[in-house]
Design an enzyme around this catalytic site. Structure first.
Site, mmCIF file in Angstrom:
data_model
loop_
_atom_site.group_PDB
_atom_site.id
_atom_site.type_symbol
_atom_site.label_atom_id
_atom_site.label_comp_id
_atom_site.label_asym_id
_atom_site.label_seq_id
_atom_site.Cartn_x
_atom_site.Cartn_y
_atom_site.Cartn_z
ATOM 1 N N HIS A 184 36.195 27.153 -17.353
ATOM 2 C CA HIS A 184 34.866 26.871 -17.899
ATOM 3 C C HIS A 184 34.916 25.890 -19.073
ATOM 4 O O HIS A 184 35.877 25.824 -19.827
ATOM 5 C CB HIS A 184 34.213 28.174 -18.367
ATOM 6 C CG HIS A 184 34.960 28.833 -19.498
ATOM 7 N ND1 HIS A 184 34.718 28.526 -20.820
ATOM 8 C CD2 HIS A 184 35.953 29.737 -19.493
ATOM 9 C CE1 HIS A 184 35.526 29.239 -21.582
ATOM 10 N NE2 HIS A 184 36.304 29.982 -20.803
ATOM 11 N N HIS A 199 43.764 11.987 -13.592
ATOM 12 C CA HIS A 199 44.376 12.656 -12.445
ATOM 13 C C HIS A 199 44.903 14.008 -12.901
ATOM 14 O O HIS A 199 45.794 14.083 -13.738
ATOM 15 C CB HIS A 199 45.514 11.814 -11.867
ATOM 16 C CG HIS A 199 46.151 12.415 -10.648
ATOM 17 N ND1 HIS A 199 47.109 11.759 -9.933
ATOM 18 C CD2 HIS A 199 45.980 13.606 -10.022
ATOM 19 C CE1 HIS A 199 47.504 12.522 -8.916
ATOM 20 N NE2 HIS A 199 46.822 13.646 -8.962
#
Length: 196
Positions: A125, A134
C-alpha cells in the site's frame, strides 16, 4: 491495434500478456532485422501504425532506452496487465506500463509511465513508483516506499516500509534496503550498501 516497439525477451513476455487477454498485435518495430517475434510482422517504424487509432508498448527492458523512445514517439501508449496480476481498484497505473504474471499492487499505490512490474513482484500500500522504473521478479516493496525515475530494483530485493530510493539507481538482486538511497548509485548486499 496494438504494436510493440522491440522484439527481445521482454517483448515476448508482453506479447504473451496481450495474447492471454485476447488482444490483437499488429506487429513489432525493431531496427535489428535478425529479430523475430513468433509469427508477428517486423515493421520499420512507423510502418502501418495509425497515430490516431493504434496504441503501442515500448517492449524494451532497459529503462533509459525506454525513456529515450517514449520522448521521441508521440503516440497513444497501452498498459498491459497479466490476467493473474492482483491489483487494487485504488491503484493508479501510468500509460505504457506493463504488469507481469502474479504481481501484486496494493491500495493507494501509484505506478508511473512506462514501468515494468515484473513477475511475482509485490508492491504494498501507498507506494509511489516513478516513470521508467523496473521492479524485477520477486521484489518486495513494503508500504509507503518511493522509487524515483528510471531506477532498477533487482530480483528478490526487499525494501522496508517508508524508504525512498533515488533516481537512476540500481539495487542489486537480493539486496535488503533499510535506509534511504540517493540518486545515481549502485547498491548491493544485506543490508544494502552503496558500492558505486
Amino acid at each position: 491495434m496494438i504494436y510493440l516497439y522491440g522484439a527481445g525477451g521482454h517483448a515476448k513476455v508482453i506479447a504473451d500478456i496481450l495474447e492471454r487477454n485476447g488482444m490483437a498485435i499488429g506487429g513489432f518495430f525493431d531496427d535489428d532485422t535478425s529479430k523475430e517475434l513468433w509469427n508477428y510482422k517486423r515493421l520499420k517504424f512507423p510502418g502501418s501504425f495509425n497515430f490516431s487509432a493504434d496504441k503501442i508498448i515500448i517492449a524494451i527492458g532497459n529503462n533509459i532506452t525506454r525513456k529515450m523512445i517514449a520522448e521521441k514517439i508521440n503516440a497513444a501508449y497501452f498498459t498491459a496487465v497479466h490476467p493473474t496480476a492482483v491489483i487494487s481498484p485504488h491503484v493508479k497505473i501510468g500509460a505504457g506500463t506493463v504488469v507481469m504474471a502474479s504481481a501484486v499492487i496494493n491500495a493507494d499505490s501509484v505506478i508511473g509511465r512506462h514501468c515494468i512490474i515484473n513477475s511475482a513482484a509485490s508492491i504494498d500500500h501507498d507506494c509511489t513508483i516513478g516513470d521508467f522504473v523496473h521492479i524485477a521478479p520477486n521484489v518486495t516493496l513494503c508500504g509507503g516506499v518511493t522509487v524515483a525515475e528510471a531506477t532498477q530494483i533487482g530480483a528478490g530485493s526487499v525494501i522496508i516500509p517508508g524508504i525512498e530510493i533515488g533516481a537512476h539507481s540500481i539495487i542489486g538482486a537480493g539486496a535488503v534496503i533499510i535506509r534511504d538511497i540517493p540518486d545515481n548509485v549502485v547498491v548491493a548486499g544485506n543490508p544494502g550498501r552503496i558500492i558505486k
